[in-house]
Scaffold this motif. Structure first.
Motif, short mmCIF file in Angstrom:
data_model
loop_
_atom_site.label_atom_id
_atom_site.label_comp_id
_atom_site.label_asym_id
_atom_site.label_seq_id
_atom_site.Cartn_x
_atom_site.Cartn_y
_atom_site.Cartn_z
N PHE A 1 43.62 -64.85 3.94
CA PHE A 1 42.16 -64.80 4.06
C PHE A 1 41.54 -65.47 2.84
CE2 PHE A 1 42.95 -60.65 6.49
CZ PHE A 1 42.89 -61.29 7.72
N ASP B 1 39.10 -65.90 -0.15
CA ASP B 1 38.50 -64.88 -1.02
C ASP B 1 37.04 -64.61 -0.68
OD1 ASP B 1 40.80 -64.42 -2.36
OD2 ASP B 1 40.35 -65.71 -4.07
N PHE C 1 35.77 -62.13 3.14
CA PHE C 1 35.97 -60.72 3.50
C PHE C 1 34.77 -60.08 4.19
CE2 PHE C 1 39.51 -61.17 0.51
CZ PHE C 1 40.51 -60.64 1.29
N GLU C 2 33.57 -60.48 3.78
CA GLU C 2 32.40 -59.85 4.42
C GLU C 2 32.34 -60.20 5.90
OE1 GLU C 2 28.89 -60.41 2.09
OE2 GLU C 2 29.76 -59.34 0.38
N PHE D 1 34.87 -58.00 7.59
CA PHE D 1 34.36 -56.63 7.72
C PHE D 1 33.33 -56.54 8.85
CE2 PHE D 1 35.14 -56.26 2.85
CZ PHE D 1 36.49 -56.24 3.08
N ALA D 2 32.51 -57.57 8.96
CA ALA D 2 31.53 -57.59 10.06
C ALA D 2 32.26 -57.60 11.40
CB ALA D 2 30.62 -58.80 9.93
#
Lengths: 93, 198
Positions: B100, B102, B105-106, B109-110
């Motif tokens: 992934f 860096d 990640f958001e 998470f979504a």
């Protein structure tokens, strides 16, 4: 002053209640939770909602409060190279 | 400063029969499977997401990767996973490696939140564009360190050779197992026609 947060394992759906001090870091939370569940701490990230909690940040800096829920998410790495060179299965597979 | 774990709440494993509407994947060659047991049932939409993700980077020969979301079930003493959805994000990838990004990640998470159910991560998928389906030394290290539960699956896709296989890790060796693609009754476009009497 300590806070009690819930840490959810995305892989099992289980949660642990964790008591934290203001100077505990994200890395310490990950290490404790991963260790508790028998997993490798270096390959996880921690999230609160849609935000990534960065490794060195402390509980106080992140503003974690009682009953907050954070989640341990796997951060895998894939690849097909062999240590001997080339892309092929390891011996025995 | 030490961290104190006060208590744990475990999630129960559901005892439920596998989906009735299920077929073997057309890319699943399953050469020398470790057993006849079906270890995973993949929802057809989740399967399409994985396959199309790998195919989208086929020409660039870039690896892709994501997480498998679903639930763990048992039926008649056998454990299996139901893969209901997959999530991914921006990747840091080459033709022989993937992780992934860096900054991704958001978005990941979504995607987890948008799955819309109380998921567990039952494994991961990634591609080996043109190299065949196996668990490499890197994959074994990853799987052995993160996906430590016996039911956790690694799906490997080779979009150039049209192959998709499901692996479990046993004694540090990636073993090919059987998996199936399932669909819900309401999701069968011709399902309703079966009820029409001529």
């Amino acid at each position: 002053m300590s806070v009690r947060v819930k840490v959810r394992s995305a892989e099992s759906g289980s949660t642990v209640d964790m008591e934290l001090e203001g100077d505990n870091t994200v890395n310490e939370i990950i290490e404790s939770a991963a260790g508790y569940w028998g997993m490798s701490a270096g390959a996880y990230v921690l999230r609160k909602g849609k935000s990534l909690l960065r490794g060195g940040a402390t509980v106080a800096e992140m503003g974690l409060i009682n009953d907050d829920i954070v989640e341990l998410i796997p951060d895998p790495e894939g690849g097909c190279l062999s240590a001997k060179g080339g892309a092929h299965p390891p011996d025995g597979q | 400063m030490s961290v104190n774990i006060v208590s744990e709440t475990k999630r129960e494993i559901l005892e439920k029969a596998p989906p009735e509407n299920a077929v073997s994947h057309i890319w699943h060659k399953g050469t020398n499977p470790a057993s006849d047991r079906i270890i995973a049932y993949v929802n057809k939409h989740a399967e399409a997401k994985m396959r199309n993700h790998a195919l989208a980077y086929r020409d660039k020969k870039l690896e892709v990767m994501g997480l498998l979301l679903g639930e763990v079930r048992t039926w008649q003493g056998q454990e299996y996973v139901l893969i209901r959805d997959v999530v991914t994000t921006d990747l840091d990838a080459t033709s022989v490696s993937v992780k992934f990004d860096d900054k991704g990640f958001e978005k990941l998470f979504a995607g987890l939140d948008d799955s819309g159910f109380d998921y567990v991560v039952v494994g991961w998928y990634h591609s080996h564009p043109g190299y065949g389906c196996f668990l490499s030394e890197t994959d074994i290290k990853t799987h052995g360190g993160i996906f430590v539960s016996a039911h956790q699956v690694a799906i490997v896709i080779d979009p150039l050779n049209f192959q998709m296989e499901a692996f479990l890790l046993r004694d540090n060796i990636g073993q090919i197992h059987q998996f199936k693609v399932y669909w819900d009754t309401w999701d069968d476009p011709y399902g309703g026609l079966k009820k029409v009497k001529k």
